[in-house]
Design a protein around this motif. Structure first.
Motif, PDB file in Angstrom:
ATOM      1  N   ALA A   1       8.570  50.221  29.450  1.00  0.00           N
ATOM      2  CA  ALA A   1       9.491  51.357  29.450  1.00  0.00           C
ATOM      3  C   ALA A   1      10.843  50.945  30.012  1.00  0.00           C
ATOM      4  CB  ALA A   1       8.909  52.510  30.263  1.00  0.00           C
TER       5      ALA A   1
ATOM      6  N   LEU B   1       5.408  66.438  24.629  1.00  0.00           N
ATOM      7  CA  LEU B   1       4.989  65.363  23.728  1.00  0.00           C
ATOM      8  C   LEU B   1       3.483  65.431  23.497  1.00  0.00           C
ATOM      9  CD1 LEU B   1       7.117  62.362  25.014  1.00  0.00           C
ATOM     10  CD2 LEU B   1       7.408  63.653  22.920  1.00  0.00           C
TER      11      LEU B   1
ATOM     12  N   VAL C   1       2.171  54.734  23.495  1.00  0.00           N
ATOM     13  CA  VAL C   1       3.377  55.291  22.875  1.00  0.00           C
ATOM     14  C   VAL C   1       3.916  56.498  23.649  1.00  0.00           C
ATOM     15  CG1 VAL C   1       4.277  56.443  20.842  1.00  0.00           C
ATOM     16  CG2 VAL C   1       2.845  54.441  20.584  1.00  0.00           C
ATOM     17  N   LEU C   2       3.067  57.504  23.860  1.00  0.00           N
ATOM     18  CA  LEU C   2       3.565  58.734  24.477  1.00  0.00           C
ATOM     19  C   LEU C   2       3.994  58.546  25.935  1.00  0.00           C
ATOM     20  CD1 LEU C   2       1.337  61.528  22.922  1.00  0.00           C
ATOM     21  CD2 LEU C   2       3.621  60.794  22.286  1.00  0.00           C
TER      22      LEU C   2
ATOM     23  N   CYS D   1       4.993  55.898  27.420  1.00  0.00           N
ATOM     24  CA  CYS D   1       6.177  55.043  27.416  1.00  0.00           C
ATOM     25  C   CYS D   1       7.403  55.834  26.989  1.00  0.00           C
ATOM     26  CB  CYS D   1       5.932  53.870  26.477  1.00  0.00           C
ATOM     27  SG  CYS D   1       7.044  52.534  26.750  1.00  0.00           S
ATOM     28  N   LEU D   2       7.240  56.628  25.936  1.00  0.00           N
ATOM     29  CA  LEU D   2       8.346  57.433  25.417  1.00  0.00           C
ATOM     30  C   LEU D   2       8.862  58.385  26.505  1.00  0.00           C
ATOM     31  CD1 LEU D   2       9.607  57.496  22.632  1.00  0.00           C
ATOM     32  CD2 LEU D   2       8.236  59.510  22.113  1.00  0.00           C
ATOM     33  N   THR D   3       7.940  59.032  27.209  1.00  0.00           N
ATOM     34  CA  THR D   3       8.334  59.969  28.261  1.00  0.00           C
ATOM     35  C   THR D   3       9.145  59.256  29.338  1.00  0.00           C
ATOM     36  OG1 THR D   3       6.168  60.956  27.903  1.00  0.00           O
ATOM     37  CG2 THR D   3       7.440  61.783  29.747  1.00  0.00           C
TER      38      THR D   3
ATOM     39  N   VAL E   1      10.748  56.389  29.195  1.00  0.00           N
ATOM     40  CA  VAL E   1      12.033  55.906  28.691  1.00  0.00           C
ATOM     41  C   VAL E   1      13.034  57.045  28.658  1.00  0.00           C
ATOM     42  CG1 VAL E   1      13.253  55.062  26.662  1.00  0.00           C
ATOM     43  CG2 VAL E   1      11.122  53.989  27.348  1.00  0.00           C
ATOM     44  N   ALA E   2      12.627  58.182  28.079  1.00  0.00           N
ATOM     45  CA  ALA E   2      13.551  59.308  27.922  1.00  0.00           C
ATOM     46  C   ALA E   2      14.101  59.740  29.266  1.00  0.00           C
ATOM     47  CB  ALA E   2      12.834  60.476  27.252  1.00  0.00           C
TER      48      ALA E   2
END
Lengths: 294, 339
Positions: free
Chosen positions: B121, B167, B207-208, B210-212, B214-215
């Motif tokens: 991330a 998400l 995926v989820l 990591c996405l959280t 990062v955002a």
């Protein structure tokens, strides 16, 4: 106090407001804030803590929005709208008080670190830097878990972990103010530590303090909701505890979007309003930023 | 000529060593303060810690006394303190009540998933933030700049856990007719295949979360990089580069960005504590079996020995990262060194 000083003060407030008004985002943020605070204050005139009572839920469990409950219901059939309204009181109260606490600690230690040269200032600065490095959310979680999750301890946990950046800001400002010639004049006239810090430094840092407190309220609200979501807060209804409920009762998998979406949106809107307001205050009040923009 | 450079180089190197030593000393002091603060913090527990630990378990008074003696709670505070410091220095973090295993072993099990998740991330957030921030700061007031500032403002206001919930709702549970695409929890499926299949399975689980992460963390990198590039835009060397007839993109990539990069990258490591907080939240939501979740479970139970151990580890590693960033910055940036 002479009337001349008052006239001057009124003028500078007017000047400030004229400048503030030109920033649309700041005015919008301020508008949202006023509405949110007024709604939270008048809530007891219409509803009471009964709306958060598990037994008094009248609707169906996790029912979608309808006429009875315009924003749907939660796992006990309580109206999400009323819960949000009542919960806003806890969220805003903790946000304001935690920011206030953080500001008081930050100001006192910031001025101390800037004003007192030598070992006292060095020690205060060292402590500030130490707190600055600590991961604040993790520390706040530990504090809240140890002290129990009452409203007061949550406020303390947030306040005690979030003051160092304020202290840093105030220290820098104190150093700048104390380098000015009128401080020397004041010293020559026999002014002591107390007089210099309260009569000269404090009024000069006050505007910046206002801006940074506004921003601090925003992050305190986010921290409160995170602490509540992670379950260290006692079960008083706030936006964070509602989201905790939605997670515990599987609202995401049950498709109860209103139960997740609405409390979160409230947090985002209020936090954004505080942030916009604080950033505008910063732009208007911080002379350094103003000259750069010009 | 060579003599002059040698004379100049020697004090610089000497200064650097001294700087690193000062910083290391500061870090040691900070760590010592953490150990002392942890000791007293966990003695603040209201009531009898043994009773709190024994909550919900049937224990006779004799068992409680035995437990008290085992934890050293029957000794005086200074004695307890020395014992605690000695144990910590030997990396003995005690035994978890919940798991009946040494805290250090538990941490050893859980540290890899956390490093995998936060590492991935962080790399993504830093590259995205730096790229977008550089473009936004290069043309302040442009549409791209306004869009970037708006995005970062929104992401700044969004609580990490709520973004995770959203998400989870959209991509894992599915909305209406659209089925969920990603798993809701854990690091791998129970029936995950071996070898490459396992890697794919873990990636899908990552995926989820990591996405959280990062955002939530990338917004601040964007803002820092933006203001850092903004500082460079007005500099003389940029004007010179322009006068030489370099293309705008080249000036940005070759001249402005490298100079703006340094303070940004340092700040990334300075604010690592923020990422750690985000990781705790994200791991809790997605049941990612890492350190953050271990810490979260310790708080939920509550298991104070485990909480104390993970808290110590997290804070000490954050302090070390900060010091490292400080020293590396000093090595890399000649402007700071000459001061």
């Amino acid at each position: 106090m002479s009337s001349l000083a008052w006239v001057r003060r009124r003028r500078s407030v007017q000047r400030f407001w004229a400048e503030f008004r030109t920033h649309k985002a700041g005015v919008a943020g301020l508008g949202v804030l006023v509405v949110a605070v007024v709604l939270a204050l008048i809530a007891p005139l219409f509803i009471d803590a009964g709306v958060t009572n598990v037994v008094s839920g009248t609707g169906e469990k996790l029912a979608p929005p309808s006429l009875d409950a315009p924003l749907g219901t939660d796992e006990s059939g309580r109206s999400v709208l009323l819960m949000i309204w009542w919960g806003s009181r806890t969220s805003l109260l903790i946000g304001f008080l935690a920011a206030l606490l953080s500001m008081v600690i930050g100001t006192v230690l910031g001025i101390a670190a800037g004003h007192f040269r030598g070992w006292l200032g060095a020690i205060v600065l060292r402590i500030t830097d130490w707190f600055l490095v600590l991961p604040s959310l993790v520390t706040a979680l530990v504090l809240a878990a140890i002290l129990g999750g009452s409203t007061a301890t949550i406020i303390v946990a947030i306040g005690v972990t979030s003051w160092p950046s304020t202290a840093r800001l105030i220290r820098a400002q104190t150093l700048a103010v104390e380098a000015r010639p009128y401080i020397e004049r004041s010293l020559a006239l026999g002014a002591g530590h107390w007089h210099i810090t309260t009569r000269h430094v404090l009024p000069n840092v006050a505007p910046l303090l206002l801006a940074s407190t506004t921003l601090e309220v925003a992050s305190a609200i986010v921290t409160e909701s995170t602490l509540a979501f992670l379950g260290v807060s006692a079960n008083k209804t706030s936006w964070g505890t509602m989201l905790r409920g939605s997670y515990d009762w599987g609202a995401a998998t049950a498709g109860a979007w209103w139960y997740i979406l609405i409390p979160g949106l409230c947090i985002v809107i209020v936090v954004m309003a505080f942030t916009l307001c604080g950033r505008t205050l910063e732009t208007v009040l911080n002379p350094r930023l103003r000259t750069r923009a010009a | 000529m060579t003599v002059v450079t040698e004379v100049e180089a020697a004090p610089a190197r000497h200064g650097l060593l001294r700087y690193a030593a000062t910083k290391a000393g500061g870090a040691l002091l900070s760590i010592a303060m953490v150990v002392v603060a942890t000791f007293f913090l966990f003695r603040l527990l209201p009531g009898d810690p043994v009773r709190a630990l024994a909550q919900g378990r049937n224990m006779t008074p004799e068992q409680l006394d035995l437990e008290r003696a085992r934890l050293g709670l029957d000794r005086s505070i200074p004695e307890q303190f020395l014992h605690f410091v000695g144990q910590t220095l030997r990396f003995d973090l005690g035994t978890s009540y919940e798991y009946k295993r040494p805290v250090l072993d538990l941490i050893g099990d859980r540290i890899w998933p956390t490093l995998l998740l936060t590492g991935t991330a962080l790399v993504m957030a830093v590259s995205l933030g730096i790229w977008q921030g550089a473009r936004a700061g290069w043309k302040p007031g442009s549409r791209f700049d306004k869009f970037s500032t708006a995005i970062s403002l929104v992401l700044w206001s969004v609580p990490t856990f709520w973004l995770g919930l959203l998400l989870l709702m959209v991509f894992a549970a599915g909305v209406g007719p659209i089925p969920g695409v990603f798993p809701t929890r854990g690091i791998a499926s129970v029936d995950a295949p071996d070898g490459f299949g396992y890697v794919l399975d873990v990636a899908q689980h990552m995926v989820l979360p990591c996405l959280t992460l990062v955002a939530v963390v990338y917004a601040q990198y964007l803002l820092v990089m933006r203001s850092s590039v903004l500082d460079e835009v007005g500099q003389d060397y940029i004007t010179t580069a322009r006068a030489k007839g370099l293309r705008d993109d080249d000036i940005r990539r070759r001249h402005a960005v490298p100079n703006a990069l340094l303070p940004t990258v340092t700040l990334v490591f300075m604010r690592i504590g923020f990422v750690v907080g985000g990781a705790v939240t994200v791991e809790a939501i997605f049941s990612w079996p890492g350190l953050g979740q271990l810490f979260y479970e310790a708080i939920r139970v509550p298991d104070f020995t485990l909480m104390q151990g993970t808290f110590l580890l997290i804070t000490v590693s954050v302090i070390l990262m900060n010091t490292l960033a400080d020293v590396i910055y000093h090595v890399l940036d000649p402007r700071v060194r000459s001061v």
